[in-house]
Design a protein around this motif. Sequence first.
Motif, PDB file in Angstrom:
ATOM      1  N   PHE A  17      -3.837 -74.073 -36.426  1.00 53.92           N
ATOM      2  CA  PHE A  17      -3.034 -73.091 -37.522  1.00 53.92           C
ATOM      3  C   PHE A  17      -3.687 -71.597 -37.203  1.00 53.92           C
ATOM      4  CE2 PHE A  17      -2.607 -77.050 -40.081  1.00 53.92           C
ATOM      5  CZ  PHE A  17      -1.293 -77.051 -39.859  1.00 53.92           C
ATOM      6  N   SER A  18      -2.907 -70.705 -37.205  1.00 51.43           N
ATOM      7  CA  SER A  18      -3.653 -69.555 -37.084  1.00 51.43           C
ATOM      8  C   SER A  18      -4.300 -68.981 -38.054  1.00 51.43           C
ATOM      9  CB  SER A  18      -2.358 -68.458 -36.994  1.00 51.43           C
ATOM     10  OG  SER A  18      -1.565 -68.212 -38.170  1.00 51.43           O
ATOM     11  N   ASP A  19      -5.098 -68.266 -38.141  1.00 50.23           N
ATOM     12  CA  ASP A  19      -5.949 -67.518 -39.235  1.00 50.23           C
ATOM     13  C   ASP A  19      -5.200 -66.906 -40.228  1.00 50.23           C
ATOM     14  OD1 ASP A  19      -8.444 -68.406 -37.875  1.00 50.23           O
ATOM     15  OD2 ASP A  19      -8.699 -66.262 -37.171  1.00 50.23           O
ATOM     16  N   LYS A  20      -3.803 -66.368 -39.981  1.00 47.21           N
ATOM     17  CA  LYS A  20      -2.974 -65.730 -40.609  1.00 47.21           C
ATOM     18  C   LYS A  20      -2.303 -66.614 -41.678  1.00 47.21           C
ATOM     19  CE  LYS A  20       1.243 -62.995 -41.143  1.00 47.21           C
ATOM     20  NZ  LYS A  20       2.309 -62.322 -40.613  1.00 47.21           N
ATOM     21  N   LEU A  21      -1.841 -67.891 -41.257  1.00 49.09           N
ATOM     22  CA  LEU A  21      -1.132 -68.894 -41.761  1.00 49.09           C
ATOM     23  C   LEU A  21      -2.191 -69.646 -42.880  1.00 49.09           C
ATOM     24  CD1 LEU A  21       1.259 -70.630 -41.858  1.00 49.09           C
ATOM     25  CD2 LEU A  21       0.190 -72.335 -40.619  1.00 49.09           C
ATOM     26  N   LYS A  22      -3.478 -70.074 -42.293  1.00 41.18           N
ATOM     27  CA  LYS A  22      -4.552 -70.486 -43.186  1.00 41.18           C
ATOM     28  C   LYS A  22      -4.825 -69.520 -44.231  1.00 41.18           C
ATOM     29  CE  LYS A  22      -7.314 -71.659 -39.764  1.00 41.18           C
ATOM     30  NZ  LYS A  22      -8.636 -72.316 -38.780  1.00 41.18           N
ATOM     31  N   GLY A  23      -4.868 -68.162 -43.816  1.00 36.55           N
ATOM     32  CA  GLY A  23      -5.107 -67.194 -44.960  1.00 36.55           C
ATOM     33  C   GLY A  23      -4.216 -67.136 -46.184  1.00 36.55           C
ATOM     34  N   LEU A  24      -2.832 -67.631 -45.883  1.00 41.72           N
ATOM     35  CA  LEU A  24      -1.760 -67.587 -46.694  1.00 41.72           C
ATOM     36  C   LEU A  24      -1.648 -68.729 -47.502  1.00 41.72           C
ATOM     37  CD1 LEU A  24       0.831 -65.635 -44.741  1.00 41.72           C
ATOM     38  CD2 LEU A  24      -0.611 -64.610 -46.662  1.00 41.72           C
ATOM     39  N   ASN A  25      -2.529 -69.674 -47.284  1.00 41.79           N
ATOM     40  CA  ASN A  25      -2.476 -71.014 -47.981  1.00 41.79           C
ATOM     41  C   ASN A  25      -2.654 -70.651 -49.769  1.00 41.79           C
ATOM     42  OD1 ASN A  25      -2.457 -73.834 -48.501  1.00 41.79           O
ATOM     43  ND2 ASN A  25      -4.638 -74.037 -48.140  1.00 41.79           N
ATOM     44  N   GLY A  26      -1.751 -71.245 -50.420  1.00 47.96           N
ATOM     45  CA  GLY A  26      -1.770 -71.102 -51.868  1.00 47.96           C
ATOM     46  C   GLY A  26      -1.193 -69.790 -52.298  1.00 47.96           C
ATOM     47  N   LYS A  27      -0.722 -68.971 -51.226  1.00 49.97           N
ATOM     48  CA  LYS A  27       0.131 -67.761 -51.615  1.00 49.97           C
ATOM     49  C   LYS A  27       1.552 -67.873 -51.559  1.00 49.97           C
ATOM     50  CE  LYS A  27      -4.221 -65.471 -51.003  1.00 49.97           C
ATOM     51  NZ  LYS A  27      -5.177 -65.722 -51.948  1.00 49.97           N
ATOM     52  N   HIS A  28       2.129 -66.530 -52.489  1.00 47.13           N
ATOM     53  CA  HIS A  28       3.324 -66.646 -52.367  1.00 47.13           C
ATOM     54  C   HIS A  28       3.920 -65.906 -51.285  1.00 47.13           C
ATOM     55  CE1 HIS A  28       7.033 -64.380 -54.386  1.00 47.13           C
ATOM     56  NE2 HIS A  28       7.212 -65.704 -54.743  1.00 47.13           N
ATOM     57  N   VAL A  29       4.881 -66.614 -50.390  1.00 48.52           N
ATOM     58  CA  VAL A  29       5.360 -66.277 -49.316  1.00 48.52           C
ATOM     59  C   VAL A  29       7.191 -66.501 -49.111  1.00 48.52           C
ATOM     60  CG1 VAL A  29       3.279 -67.244 -47.771  1.00 48.52           C
ATOM     61  CG2 VAL A  29       5.094 -68.801 -48.128  1.00 48.52           C
ATOM     62  N   GLN A  30       7.324 -66.040 -47.959  1.00 52.33           N
ATOM     63  CA  GLN A  30       9.074 -65.933 -47.863  1.00 52.33           C
ATOM     64  C   GLN A  30       9.281 -66.249 -46.317  1.00 52.33           C
ATOM     65  OE1 GLN A  30      11.226 -62.158 -47.965  1.00 52.33           O
ATOM     66  NE2 GLN A  30      11.612 -63.250 -49.957  1.00 52.33           N
ATOM     67  N   ILE A  31      10.067 -67.223 -45.991  1.00 47.09           N
ATOM     68  CA  ILE A  31      10.274 -67.301 -44.629  1.00 47.09           C
ATOM     69  C   ILE A  31      11.732 -67.573 -44.439  1.00 47.09           C
ATOM     70  CG2 ILE A  31      10.041 -69.807 -44.717  1.00 47.09           C
ATOM     71  CD1 ILE A  31       8.721 -69.398 -41.755  1.00 47.09           C
ATOM     72  N   THR A  32      12.809 -67.202 -43.243  1.00 46.45           N
ATOM     73  CA  THR A  32      14.090 -67.473 -42.989  1.00 46.45           C
ATOM     74  C   THR A  32      13.981 -68.222 -41.825  1.00 46.45           C
ATOM     75  OG1 THR A  32      14.475 -65.197 -43.755  1.00 46.45           O
ATOM     76  CG2 THR A  32      16.073 -66.271 -42.447  1.00 46.45           C
ATOM     77  N   GLY A  33      14.750 -69.183 -41.947  1.00 47.03           N
ATOM     78  CA  GLY A  33      14.980 -70.142 -40.905  1.00 47.03           C
ATOM     79  C   GLY A  33      16.152 -71.084 -41.008  1.00 47.03           C
ATOM     80  N   PHE A  34      16.079 -72.161 -40.326  1.00 48.59           N
ATOM     81  CA  PHE A  34      17.383 -73.214 -40.280  1.00 48.59           C
ATOM     82  C   PHE A  34      17.080 -74.297 -40.906  1.00 48.59           C
ATOM     83  CE2 PHE A  34      18.373 -70.078 -37.069  1.00 48.59           C
ATOM     84  CZ  PHE A  34      19.734 -69.420 -37.194  1.00 48.59           C
ATOM     85  N   MET A  35      17.946 -74.821 -41.861  1.00 46.91           N
ATOM     86  CA  MET A  35      17.871 -76.010 -42.505  1.00 46.91           C
ATOM     87  C   MET A  35      17.869 -77.125 -41.294  1.00 46.91           C
ATOM     88  SD  MET A  35      19.688 -77.727 -45.761  1.00 46.91           S
ATOM     89  CE  MET A  35      18.743 -78.257 -47.008  1.00 46.91           C
ATOM     90  N   ALA A  36      16.864 -78.162 -41.188  1.00 47.60           N
ATOM     91  CA  ALA A  36      17.072 -79.213 -40.197  1.00 47.60           C
ATOM     92  C   ALA A  36      18.281 -80.144 -40.788  1.00 47.60           C
ATOM     93  CB  ALA A  36      15.722 -79.812 -40.215  1.00 47.60           C
ATOM     94  N   HIS A  37      18.863 -80.530 -39.732  1.00 50.15           N
ATOM     95  CA  HIS A  37      20.047 -81.443 -40.061  1.00 50.15           C
ATOM     96  C   HIS A  37      19.597 -83.049 -39.721  1.00 50.15           C
ATOM     97  CE1 HIS A  37      24.629 -82.772 -39.999  1.00 50.15           C
ATOM     98  NE2 HIS A  37      23.892 -83.223 -40.965  1.00 50.15           N
ATOM     99  N   MET A  38      19.074 -83.650 -40.921  1.00 48.39           N
ATOM    100  CA  MET A  38      18.313 -84.970 -40.410  1.00 48.39           C
ATOM    101  C   MET A  38      19.477 -86.096 -40.968  1.00 48.39           C
ATOM    102  SD  MET A  38      14.919 -83.738 -42.138  1.00 48.39           S
ATOM    103  CE  MET A  38      13.845 -85.093 -41.121  1.00 48.39           C
ATOM    104  N   GLU A  39      19.243 -86.971 -40.083  1.00 49.64           N
ATOM    105  CA  GLU A  39      20.102 -88.340 -40.284  1.00 49.64           C
ATOM    106  C   GLU A  39      19.526 -89.048 -41.642  1.00 49.64           C
ATOM    107  OE1 GLU A  39      19.522 -92.141 -37.724  1.00 49.64           O
ATOM    108  OE2 GLU A  39      21.158 -91.018 -36.900  1.00 49.64           O
ATOM    109  N   ASP A  40      18.300 -88.908 -41.796  1.00 50.10           N
ATOM    110  CA  ASP A  40      17.485 -89.520 -42.857  1.00 50.10           C
ATOM    111  C   ASP A  40      16.890 -88.479 -43.647  1.00 50.10           C
ATOM    112  OD1 ASP A  40      16.718 -91.612 -44.991  1.00 50.10           O
ATOM    113  OD2 ASP A  40      15.197 -92.041 -43.696  1.00 50.10           O
ATOM    114  N   ALA A  41      17.469 -87.683 -44.325  1.00 47.85           N
ATOM    115  CA  ALA A  41      16.553 -86.363 -44.908  1.00 47.85           C
ATOM    116  C   ALA A  41      15.959 -87.140 -46.270  1.00 47.85           C
ATOM    117  CB  ALA A  41      17.744 -85.500 -45.562  1.00 47.85           C
TER     118      ALA A  41
END
Length: 170
Positions: free
Chosen positions: A56-80
Amino acid sequence: MLSTLVLLLASHGLTAAAVKPAPIVKPLKTASQATVPATVLNFKDFFETKNGALDFSDKLKGLNGKHVQITGFMAHMEDAPLGAFYVCPHPTFCDEEGAGTADLPPESVRVIVRSFKGRAIEFVPRPVLVTGTLQVGAQEDEKGDISRIRIILDQAPLKAPATPVKTSHK
């Protein structure tokens, strides 16, 4: 600690960078979150090589427990998973037959929607914007699936399903 619940849909056919999202769930904010904007998280910032190993990057670990926002694609799962979904950097389909979540990209984020606990979340085929509290580190769910990166969304108030009123006509 409350986090903001925001799950936004992108306009059909636009890239995540050009999105003017429309809310499908109203956000819940505490007084402190109303003034503190979420840190924008990018999938490319999740990992780095340290001493020849991927970590894990230091940035990701540093944001642990923090308020974050990310844009991505919902995984289409056979067994969601129930009460959760995975958000990925690109459109992803998972045929879990025997592999569980092994088909997901390593930087996939499990998004836990506590207000949908035990219920399926409908697949959204467009980019989604997710805002909540980041959790970094291995965690096992009720089915035994392990996620390493999670965003926990607040519990939104749900309207109780309309139940038909039984009347007796004699």
